[in-house]
Every structure is written in C-alpha cells, then in structure tokens.
Design a protein around this motif. Sequence first.
Motif, PDB file in Angstrom:
ATOM      1  N   THR A 181      10.090  29.912  77.853  1.00 48.93           N
ATOM      2  CA  THR A 181       9.174  31.052  77.900  1.00 48.93           C
ATOM      3  C   THR A 181       9.568  31.997  79.035  1.00 48.93           C
ATOM      4  OG1 THR A 181       7.475  29.487  77.197  1.00 48.93           O
ATOM      5  CG2 THR A 181       6.724  31.666  77.871  1.00 48.93           C
ATOM      6  N   MET A 191      15.453  43.857  80.956  1.00 49.44           N
ATOM      7  CA  MET A 191      15.902  44.963  80.103  1.00 49.44           C
ATOM      8  C   MET A 191      15.110  46.222  80.426  1.00 49.44           C
ATOM      9  SD  MET A 191      16.289  43.625  76.226  1.00 49.44           S
ATOM     10  CE  MET A 191      17.020  42.054  75.878  1.00 49.44           C
ATOM     11  N   GLN A 240      14.012  38.095  80.586  1.00 51.17           N
ATOM     12  CA  GLN A 240      15.041  38.982  80.042  1.00 51.17           C
ATOM     13  C   GLN A 240      14.456  40.282  79.507  1.00 51.17           C
ATOM     14  OE1 GLN A 240      17.822  38.593  80.973  1.00 51.17           O
ATOM     15  NE2 GLN A 240      17.995  36.412  81.385  1.00 51.17           N
ATOM     16  N   ASP A 278      19.428  24.999  70.457  1.00 53.68           N
ATOM     17  CA  ASP A 278      18.327  24.880  69.506  1.00 53.68           C
ATOM     18  C   ASP A 278      18.740  25.529  68.195  1.00 53.68           C
ATOM     19  OD1 ASP A 278      18.260  27.548  70.082  1.00 53.68           O
ATOM     20  OD2 ASP A 278      16.404  27.480  71.228  1.00 53.68           O
ATOM     21  N   ASP A 333      20.349  34.856  86.631  1.00 56.81           N
ATOM     22  CA  ASP A 333      20.627  34.240  85.324  1.00 56.81           C
ATOM     23  C   ASP A 333      21.572  33.050  85.474  1.00 56.81           C
ATOM     24  OD1 ASP A 333      19.094  36.150  84.156  1.00 56.81           O
ATOM     25  OD2 ASP A 333      20.751  37.313  83.317  1.00 56.81           O
ATOM     26  N   VAL A 385      21.605  40.983  73.749  1.00 59.72           N
ATOM     27  CA  VAL A 385      20.886  39.727  73.593  1.00 59.72           C
ATOM     28  C   VAL A 385      21.710  38.508  74.010  1.00 59.72           C
ATOM     29  CG1 VAL A 385      19.951  38.191  71.826  1.00 59.72           C
ATOM     30  CG2 VAL A 385      19.258  40.577  71.885  1.00 59.72           C
ATOM     31  N   PRO A 387      24.396  38.029  76.133  1.00 61.39           N
ATOM     32  CA  PRO A 387      24.554  37.772  77.570  1.00 61.39           C
ATOM     33  C   PRO A 387      23.222  37.469  78.251  1.00 61.39           C
ATOM     34  CG  PRO A 387      25.665  39.801  76.940  1.00 61.39           C
ATOM     35  CD  PRO A 387      24.841  39.380  75.769  1.00 61.39           C
ATOM     36  N   MET A 388      22.150  38.103  77.789  1.00 65.35           N
ATOM     37  CA  MET A 388      20.886  37.926  78.491  1.00 65.35           C
ATOM     38  C   MET A 388      20.209  36.613  78.127  1.00 65.35           C
ATOM     39  SD  MET A 388      19.359  41.781  78.675  1.00 65.35           S
ATOM     40  CE  MET A 388      18.692  41.868  80.331  1.00 65.35           C
ATOM     41  N   PHE A 389      19.993  36.372  76.851  1.00 66.31           N
ATOM     42  CA  PHE A 389      19.178  35.216  76.469  1.00 66.31           C
ATOM     43  C   PHE A 389      19.937  33.894  76.488  1.00 66.31           C
ATOM     44  CE2 PHE A 389      16.828  38.787  74.770  1.00 66.31           C
ATOM     45  CZ  PHE A 389      15.564  38.510  75.242  1.00 66.31           C
ATOM     46  N   TYR A 390      21.244  33.955  76.367  1.00 70.20           N
ATOM     47  CA  TYR A 390      21.995  32.696  76.362  1.00 70.20           C
ATOM     48  C   TYR A 390      22.924  32.585  77.575  1.00 70.20           C
ATOM     49  CZ  TYR A 390      20.186  32.499  71.661  1.00 70.20           C
ATOM     50  OH  TYR A 390      19.333  32.486  70.590  1.00 70.20           O
ATOM     51  N   VAL A 391      22.835  33.564  78.473  1.00 68.04           N
ATOM     52  CA  VAL A 391      23.733  33.642  79.628  1.00 68.04           C
ATOM     53  C   VAL A 391      25.188  33.428  79.158  1.00 68.04           C
ATOM     54  CG1 VAL A 391      24.013  33.040  82.063  1.00 68.04           C
ATOM     55  CG2 VAL A 391      21.827  32.661  80.974  1.00 68.04           C
ATOM     56  N   ALA A 396      20.906  29.152  84.529  1.00 63.17           N
ATOM     57  CA  ALA A 396      21.735  28.320  83.645  1.00 63.17           C
ATOM     58  C   ALA A 396      22.124  27.010  84.329  1.00 63.17           C
ATOM     59  CB  ALA A 396      22.987  29.094  83.230  1.00 63.17           C
ATOM     60  N   THR A 449       3.258  26.320  75.564  1.00 65.51           N
ATOM     61  CA  THR A 449       4.541  26.989  75.808  1.00 65.51           C
ATOM     62  C   THR A 449       5.163  27.344  74.461  1.00 65.51           C
ATOM     63  OG1 THR A 449       5.823  24.960  75.740  1.00 65.51           O
ATOM     64  CG2 THR A 449       4.919  25.617  77.878  1.00 65.51           C
ATOM     65  N   MET A 450       6.186  28.184  74.503  1.00 66.15           N
ATOM     66  CA  MET A 450       6.846  28.609  73.266  1.00 66.15           C
ATOM     67  C   MET A 450       7.320  27.421  72.436  1.00 66.15           C
ATOM     68  SD  MET A 450       9.158  31.800  74.373  1.00 66.15           S
ATOM     69  CE  MET A 450      10.148  31.687  72.888  1.00 66.15           C
ATOM     70  N   ASN A 451       7.803  26.399  73.148  1.00 67.27           N
ATOM     71  CA  ASN A 451       8.338  25.243  72.427  1.00 67.27           C
ATOM     72  C   ASN A 451       7.272  24.456  71.686  1.00 67.27           C
ATOM     73  OD1 ASN A 451      10.762  25.968  73.385  1.00 67.27           O
ATOM     74  ND2 ASN A 451      11.134  24.154  74.639  1.00 67.27           N
ATOM     75  N   GLY A 499       9.782  23.723  77.963  1.00 70.46           N
ATOM     76  CA  GLY A 499       8.845  24.628  77.293  1.00 70.46           C
ATOM     77  C   GLY A 499       8.596  25.856  78.156  1.00 70.46           C
ATOM     78  N   MET A 506      12.473  32.386  80.350  1.00 71.92           N
ATOM     79  CA  MET A 506      13.744  33.052  80.047  1.00 71.92           C
ATOM     80  C   MET A 506      13.514  34.322  79.227  1.00 71.92           C
ATOM     81  SD  MET A 506      16.851  32.964  80.581  1.00 71.92           S
ATOM     82  CE  MET A 506      18.445  33.532  80.058  1.00 71.92           C
ATOM     83  N   ILE A 507      12.702  34.203  78.189  1.00 67.87           N
ATOM     84  CA  ILE A 507      12.471  35.373  77.328  1.00 67.87           C
ATOM     85  C   ILE A 507      11.693  36.450  78.093  1.00 67.87           C
ATOM     86  CG2 ILE A 507      11.609  36.164  75.107  1.00 67.87           C
ATOM     87  CD1 ILE A 507      13.100  34.009  74.197  1.00 67.87           C
ATOM     88  N   ARG A 529      26.489  29.908  79.167  1.00 72.58           N
ATOM     89  CA  ARG A 529      26.199  29.064  80.322  1.00 72.58           C
ATOM     90  C   ARG A 529      24.971  28.183  80.086  1.00 72.58           C
ATOM     91  NH1 ARG A 529      27.506  31.174  85.327  1.00 72.58           N
ATOM     92  NH2 ARG A 529      26.679  29.176  86.006  1.00 72.58           N
ATOM     93  N   ARG A 530      24.049  28.630  79.234  1.00 73.69           N
ATOM     94  CA  ARG A 530      22.855  27.808  78.983  1.00 73.69           C
ATOM     95  C   ARG A 530      23.230  26.627  78.099  1.00 73.69           C
ATOM     96  NH1 ARG A 530      17.475  30.475  76.956  1.00 73.69           N
ATOM     97  NH2 ARG A 530      16.554  28.644  77.940  1.00 73.69           N
ATOM     98  N   PRO A 531      22.893  25.419  78.548  1.00 75.43           N
ATOM     99  CA  PRO A 531      23.287  24.247  77.768  1.00 75.43           C
ATOM    100  C   PRO A 531      22.378  24.019  76.551  1.00 75.43           C
ATOM    101  CG  PRO A 531      22.009  23.576  79.678  1.00 75.43           C
ATOM    102  CD  PRO A 531      22.129  25.070  79.761  1.00 75.43           C
ATOM    103  N   VAL A 532      21.180  24.609  76.588  1.00 75.41           N
ATOM    104  CA  VAL A 532      20.202  24.331  75.542  1.00 75.41           C
ATOM    105  C   VAL A 532      20.758  24.714  74.176  1.00 75.41           C
ATOM    106  CG1 VAL A 532      17.884  24.871  74.723  1.00 75.41           C
ATOM    107  CG2 VAL A 532      18.341  24.740  77.169  1.00 75.41           C
ATOM    108  N   LYS A 590      12.561  32.846  67.821  1.00 77.28           N
ATOM    109  CA  LYS A 590      12.368  33.202  69.228  1.00 77.28           C
ATOM    110  C   LYS A 590      11.248  34.214  69.398  1.00 77.28           C
ATOM    111  CE  LYS A 590      16.118  31.863  71.908  1.00 77.28           C
ATOM    112  NZ  LYS A 590      15.859  30.548  72.365  1.00 77.28           N
ATOM    113  N   GLU A 606      19.076  24.708  84.295  1.00 78.18           N
ATOM    114  CA  GLU A 606      18.845  24.067  82.996  1.00 78.18           C
ATOM    115  C   GLU A 606      19.869  22.974  82.716  1.00 78.18           C
ATOM    116  OE1 GLU A 606      16.524  26.773  79.771  1.00 78.18           O
ATOM    117  OE2 GLU A 606      18.688  26.893  79.778  1.00 78.18           O
TER     118      GLU A 606
END
Lengths: 429, 147
Positions: free
Chosen positions: B105, B115, B111, A279, B16, A208, A210-214, B20, A352-354, B101, B107-108, A274-277, A332, B23
Amino acid sequence: MNFEGLSVDQAPPISVPLRFFLTAPLFGIIAGILIFINDVDVLMSRFSPQSIVVTHVMVIGFLSFVMFGALVQMLPVLAGVKIPKVKTIGNLSHLLIFLGLLMMLFGMLGNISKMTLVSSVLLGSGFLILIISMLIAFRGVVNVTASVRAMITSLSFALIITLIGTHLLSSHGLGKFSSHHLLFANIHSVWAIFGFAGILIIGVTFQVLPMFYVAPRFKRFCKQKVVWLITSGLVLWLALNIFLDSYSTIAKIWIALFFWAFSTTVFLKMRSRRRPVSDVTVWYWVSASIFMTLGTFAWVIDDFLGEKYIVLVSLLIGGGFILSIMQGMLYKIVPFLVWFHLNAKGYMSIPTMNDMINKKLAKAQFTLFIVSLVGFIFSAFVPWLLSVFAITFILSMAILEYNIILAVLVYVKTLKTKPDFDMSAFMQN
Amino acid sequence: MSTIKEFLSDDHSRCDDLFAVMEDVASKSIESAKDAFNAFRDATERHFQMEERVMFLEFEQKTGMTQGPTAVMRHEHSQMRNLLSEMAKAIEEKNKDKFFGNSETLMILMQQHNMKEEQMLYTMAQQRLSAESDRIVDMMKSMVVEA
C-alpha cells in the motif's frame, strides 16, 4: 503564472473509475459466451458479424473500459491535469458506450439494422465526449514529459479511430458500404491496436515500471523517440496502404520492430527489477512481453501468408499483450483506489491492499486466462477445443469480476458500518 | 549544483532503492528486516522534512498558496507516516503478511505521490524559486532531521 488546471489534489470520485472497472469483466464473460456458441470457422473469418461483435465486446467492453477508467484516474497524477466535470463526463460516456455496445451486439447478430445504426451514434458520441474532454484537459499541462506526449498521441489516434469506427458501424446499420470500407477497417484496427492502445501502454510503462517495481529506468532515447518512431511508422503504413499497397509490409516491419524492442525491454527490465515481490501483476507484465514478441513476429509473417492467420495475430497482441497488462493493472489499481478513498475520508483501520483481493483466486484467474489464450490459438487447428477454452475464459473473467467486487465490497462495507474518524485504533482490545 | 527538482527527484530514487532493499531482506526473514526498514524510514523521513521544513515553506511564501498543492502533499506525508508505523509494528510482531500488506500500500501511495510532485509541484517550485534554487538545495542538504 497561471496555476489553474494544475491539480495536485485528490483524484476524481471513486465511483467514476470503478464503474468502468466493474463493467469490463462482465463484457469479458459475454465475449466468452459468444465464443462458446459460435464455430471456429465463423470466428476465424475477420469480417463475419460474429467475429466483429466478439472482437468489439472485448476491445470496447473490456480493454477500452479499463484504459479509459484508468486514464480518468491517472490524468491528474501522471499529467497534473483535471478533466472538466469529470463525474458527469465519465458517467455519461460510460452509459453511452455501455448501451451502444449492447445495441451493436444485438443489432449486428440479430440483423436489426436500425439498432446497429443507433449503436454507432451512441458509441461514437460516448467515446468522443470522453476523448475530447481529455484532450481539452491536456491543454493545461505544465510539464510535458515523454508519458504526457505519449498519452496525447494515443488519444489523437483514439479520436481518429472513433470517427472511422462510427462510419464503419453506421455503414453496417445503413447497409451501404463505400468502396473504401476494407481500407477504413484496416486503418481502424491497426491504428486502434498500435496507435491508441500500444502507444498508451508504452507511455505509461515509462513511468510505471521504474516507479512501482523499482526497475531500471528507460533510456532517454527510448523515452524521447519511440513514440515518434511508431507514429511515423503508422502514418507511413497508411500512406503505403493507400498508394503503394505492395510495399506496406515495409511499414509493418517498421512498426513491429519497435514493439518487439519495447516488449523485450519490458521483459529485461522486469527481470532486473529491484523489488523481489512477485505477484500476479508481475506475471501479467512478463506474459504480456512474451505474447507481444510472438505477436509482432506473427503479424509480419502473416503478411507473407496473405493474412490468413490475422485472427491469431490479434489474439496474441490484443489478448496476450493488451489484455494481460489491463488485467494486471486492475489488480493494483482497484485495491489502491479503495484504500486511498477510505483513507481520505478519515478511516484509519482499513484492510491493506493485500487483504482486499483473494490472491489464490488471482493466481487461478491468471492460469485460466493463459490456458484459454493458448487454447484459443490451438482451437484454430483443432476446432472442437474452442468450446472448452471458451469455458475456461468465462471462468477467468468471472473470477476477475469476483475479485474486483471483493475490493469494492470492502469500500461499501466500511462506509456503512464504521463511523467517520474511526477511533478503534485507540481502544484496548 | 542540481536544481530543486533534480535534487528532490533523485532523492525519491534513493528512497525507492532503500525500499527495494528493505523488501528483499524482509522477504527472506522478517526478523532481520529491522535495520533495512530503519534505513528506509530514516531516508523517507528526511525527505519529508526537507520538503515540509524547507522547500514547501519557501514555495508557500513565494506563491502565497498555503492551502494549495503543499497542503495535499503534507496530508499524504502523514498518510505515509501512518503506514510506516504499521510496518514497524508488523516487524515487532514478526507478522510478514501485515508487513507486506502495508508495504505494498505504501509503495503505491508513495509512487503516485512522487509522480504528482515530480510532474507538478517540483516543476512549479523550480519555476518560481529558480533564483534561490542553490540556496534552497543547500538548506535541504544541511538540514538536521527533527525527531
């Protein structure tokens, strides 16, 4: 070649994981209420019925519900396997565990031994159905990765702690305790925290972060050896506990060392992601790694203090580490599931998710949770504080539930008000 | 030469990284995110086409499974393309909330898609197509992206 069991296709029906996720914060609220109405002295004693019940309302009602809800969802993605009859299995075990936990609560607190006995049967069968189905599903794995190995190891621990837990709870129901009751209780709790939850979290984290947050990838050594090293530590701990209790500290240090290394690694990787976000889920990862570092040290130090502060250790590890990660994950996974299932049904203009979760409330929820956790620890020394922090904890759980409901309502409303294959994207405003 | 699985998995990581960077630029100013977004979108589109026009075809031919895993992956590609065009619109509209937003979405979705590919499809493809692995990787490398 046999491709059966391989599922690249869609996930289980959304109702299955959501059922688990929606129930979890409700038990969090119940745990908060129980903390509110009980005294510090009662809760600081590990073996009082009150503290056993509060602990299990949290670990079964919240943590295991989120973990199993997520496993049901992620098994096809992370391991490429499907749980047989996932809807029936998921719903049935959810019901059994849900009823079992409520009966355990009323049975143990109301001293109704028959109810406690029935609760042990319901909880035991609920967990066994789920765990065994998953282990059966894993037989179809084609590509055994470090994460898959960790999940299988973790579920094997889950199987054992379920059996021990059923035995312990039925002993309460029958009013007959074996001479090994304390030993079994120790194995049950240590293997549940480190063997089941700990190894599961580690295994999923490999993928998770490495993938979701790079974030930088985990080292090969770490991925291949850590689970094995922790498992051997847990087995060594068991052996020392039975045969050479005075040396069991060695195994504790062994286990704690690797969890400390893991939490430090998570902290460093989140910092160099690497992701700056940033949350609330990032905050939860960071808080989890900090609390786990404190927790591992506290666990070892407490051993030299005669386990006087074991409840504080479980607050740090169970609350600070496991609960933090579970809450972060909920933020998430729930909005994504809603988006994913609506999109798969052909709805095109979905929020959107947000937009599904109230971010300000999520931040307030995080703050309240951290305040409560730190507050609980202080309450051990300043007892009157406990009820104050029980209230902040209840609030944080209520907000979490509200936020999850918000996302689920998006799903329900979209299904009700819009036709399939929404054409609004093609219409002029 | 790298195997099909290694080649495509590495390409996921490359996408990826570009995600990054995109973003990062967009979080500072949405107005200047266009180049970084295009770099990410081009790399992603190239990856999709390497699969759809080369690897998936070979896999489908070899296994006879056209409605199996590749169909699901193609469907998810189209979901991701939709999100990418929403992000492009958000940049045009200078709407930061809409951009993030959709990027969250994406990104998930991306990924969990990756996977599934790395865990299953690439593993299956590598097993079934191992004899032709080098040729297929070469074809993917030399493929020209269609508009």
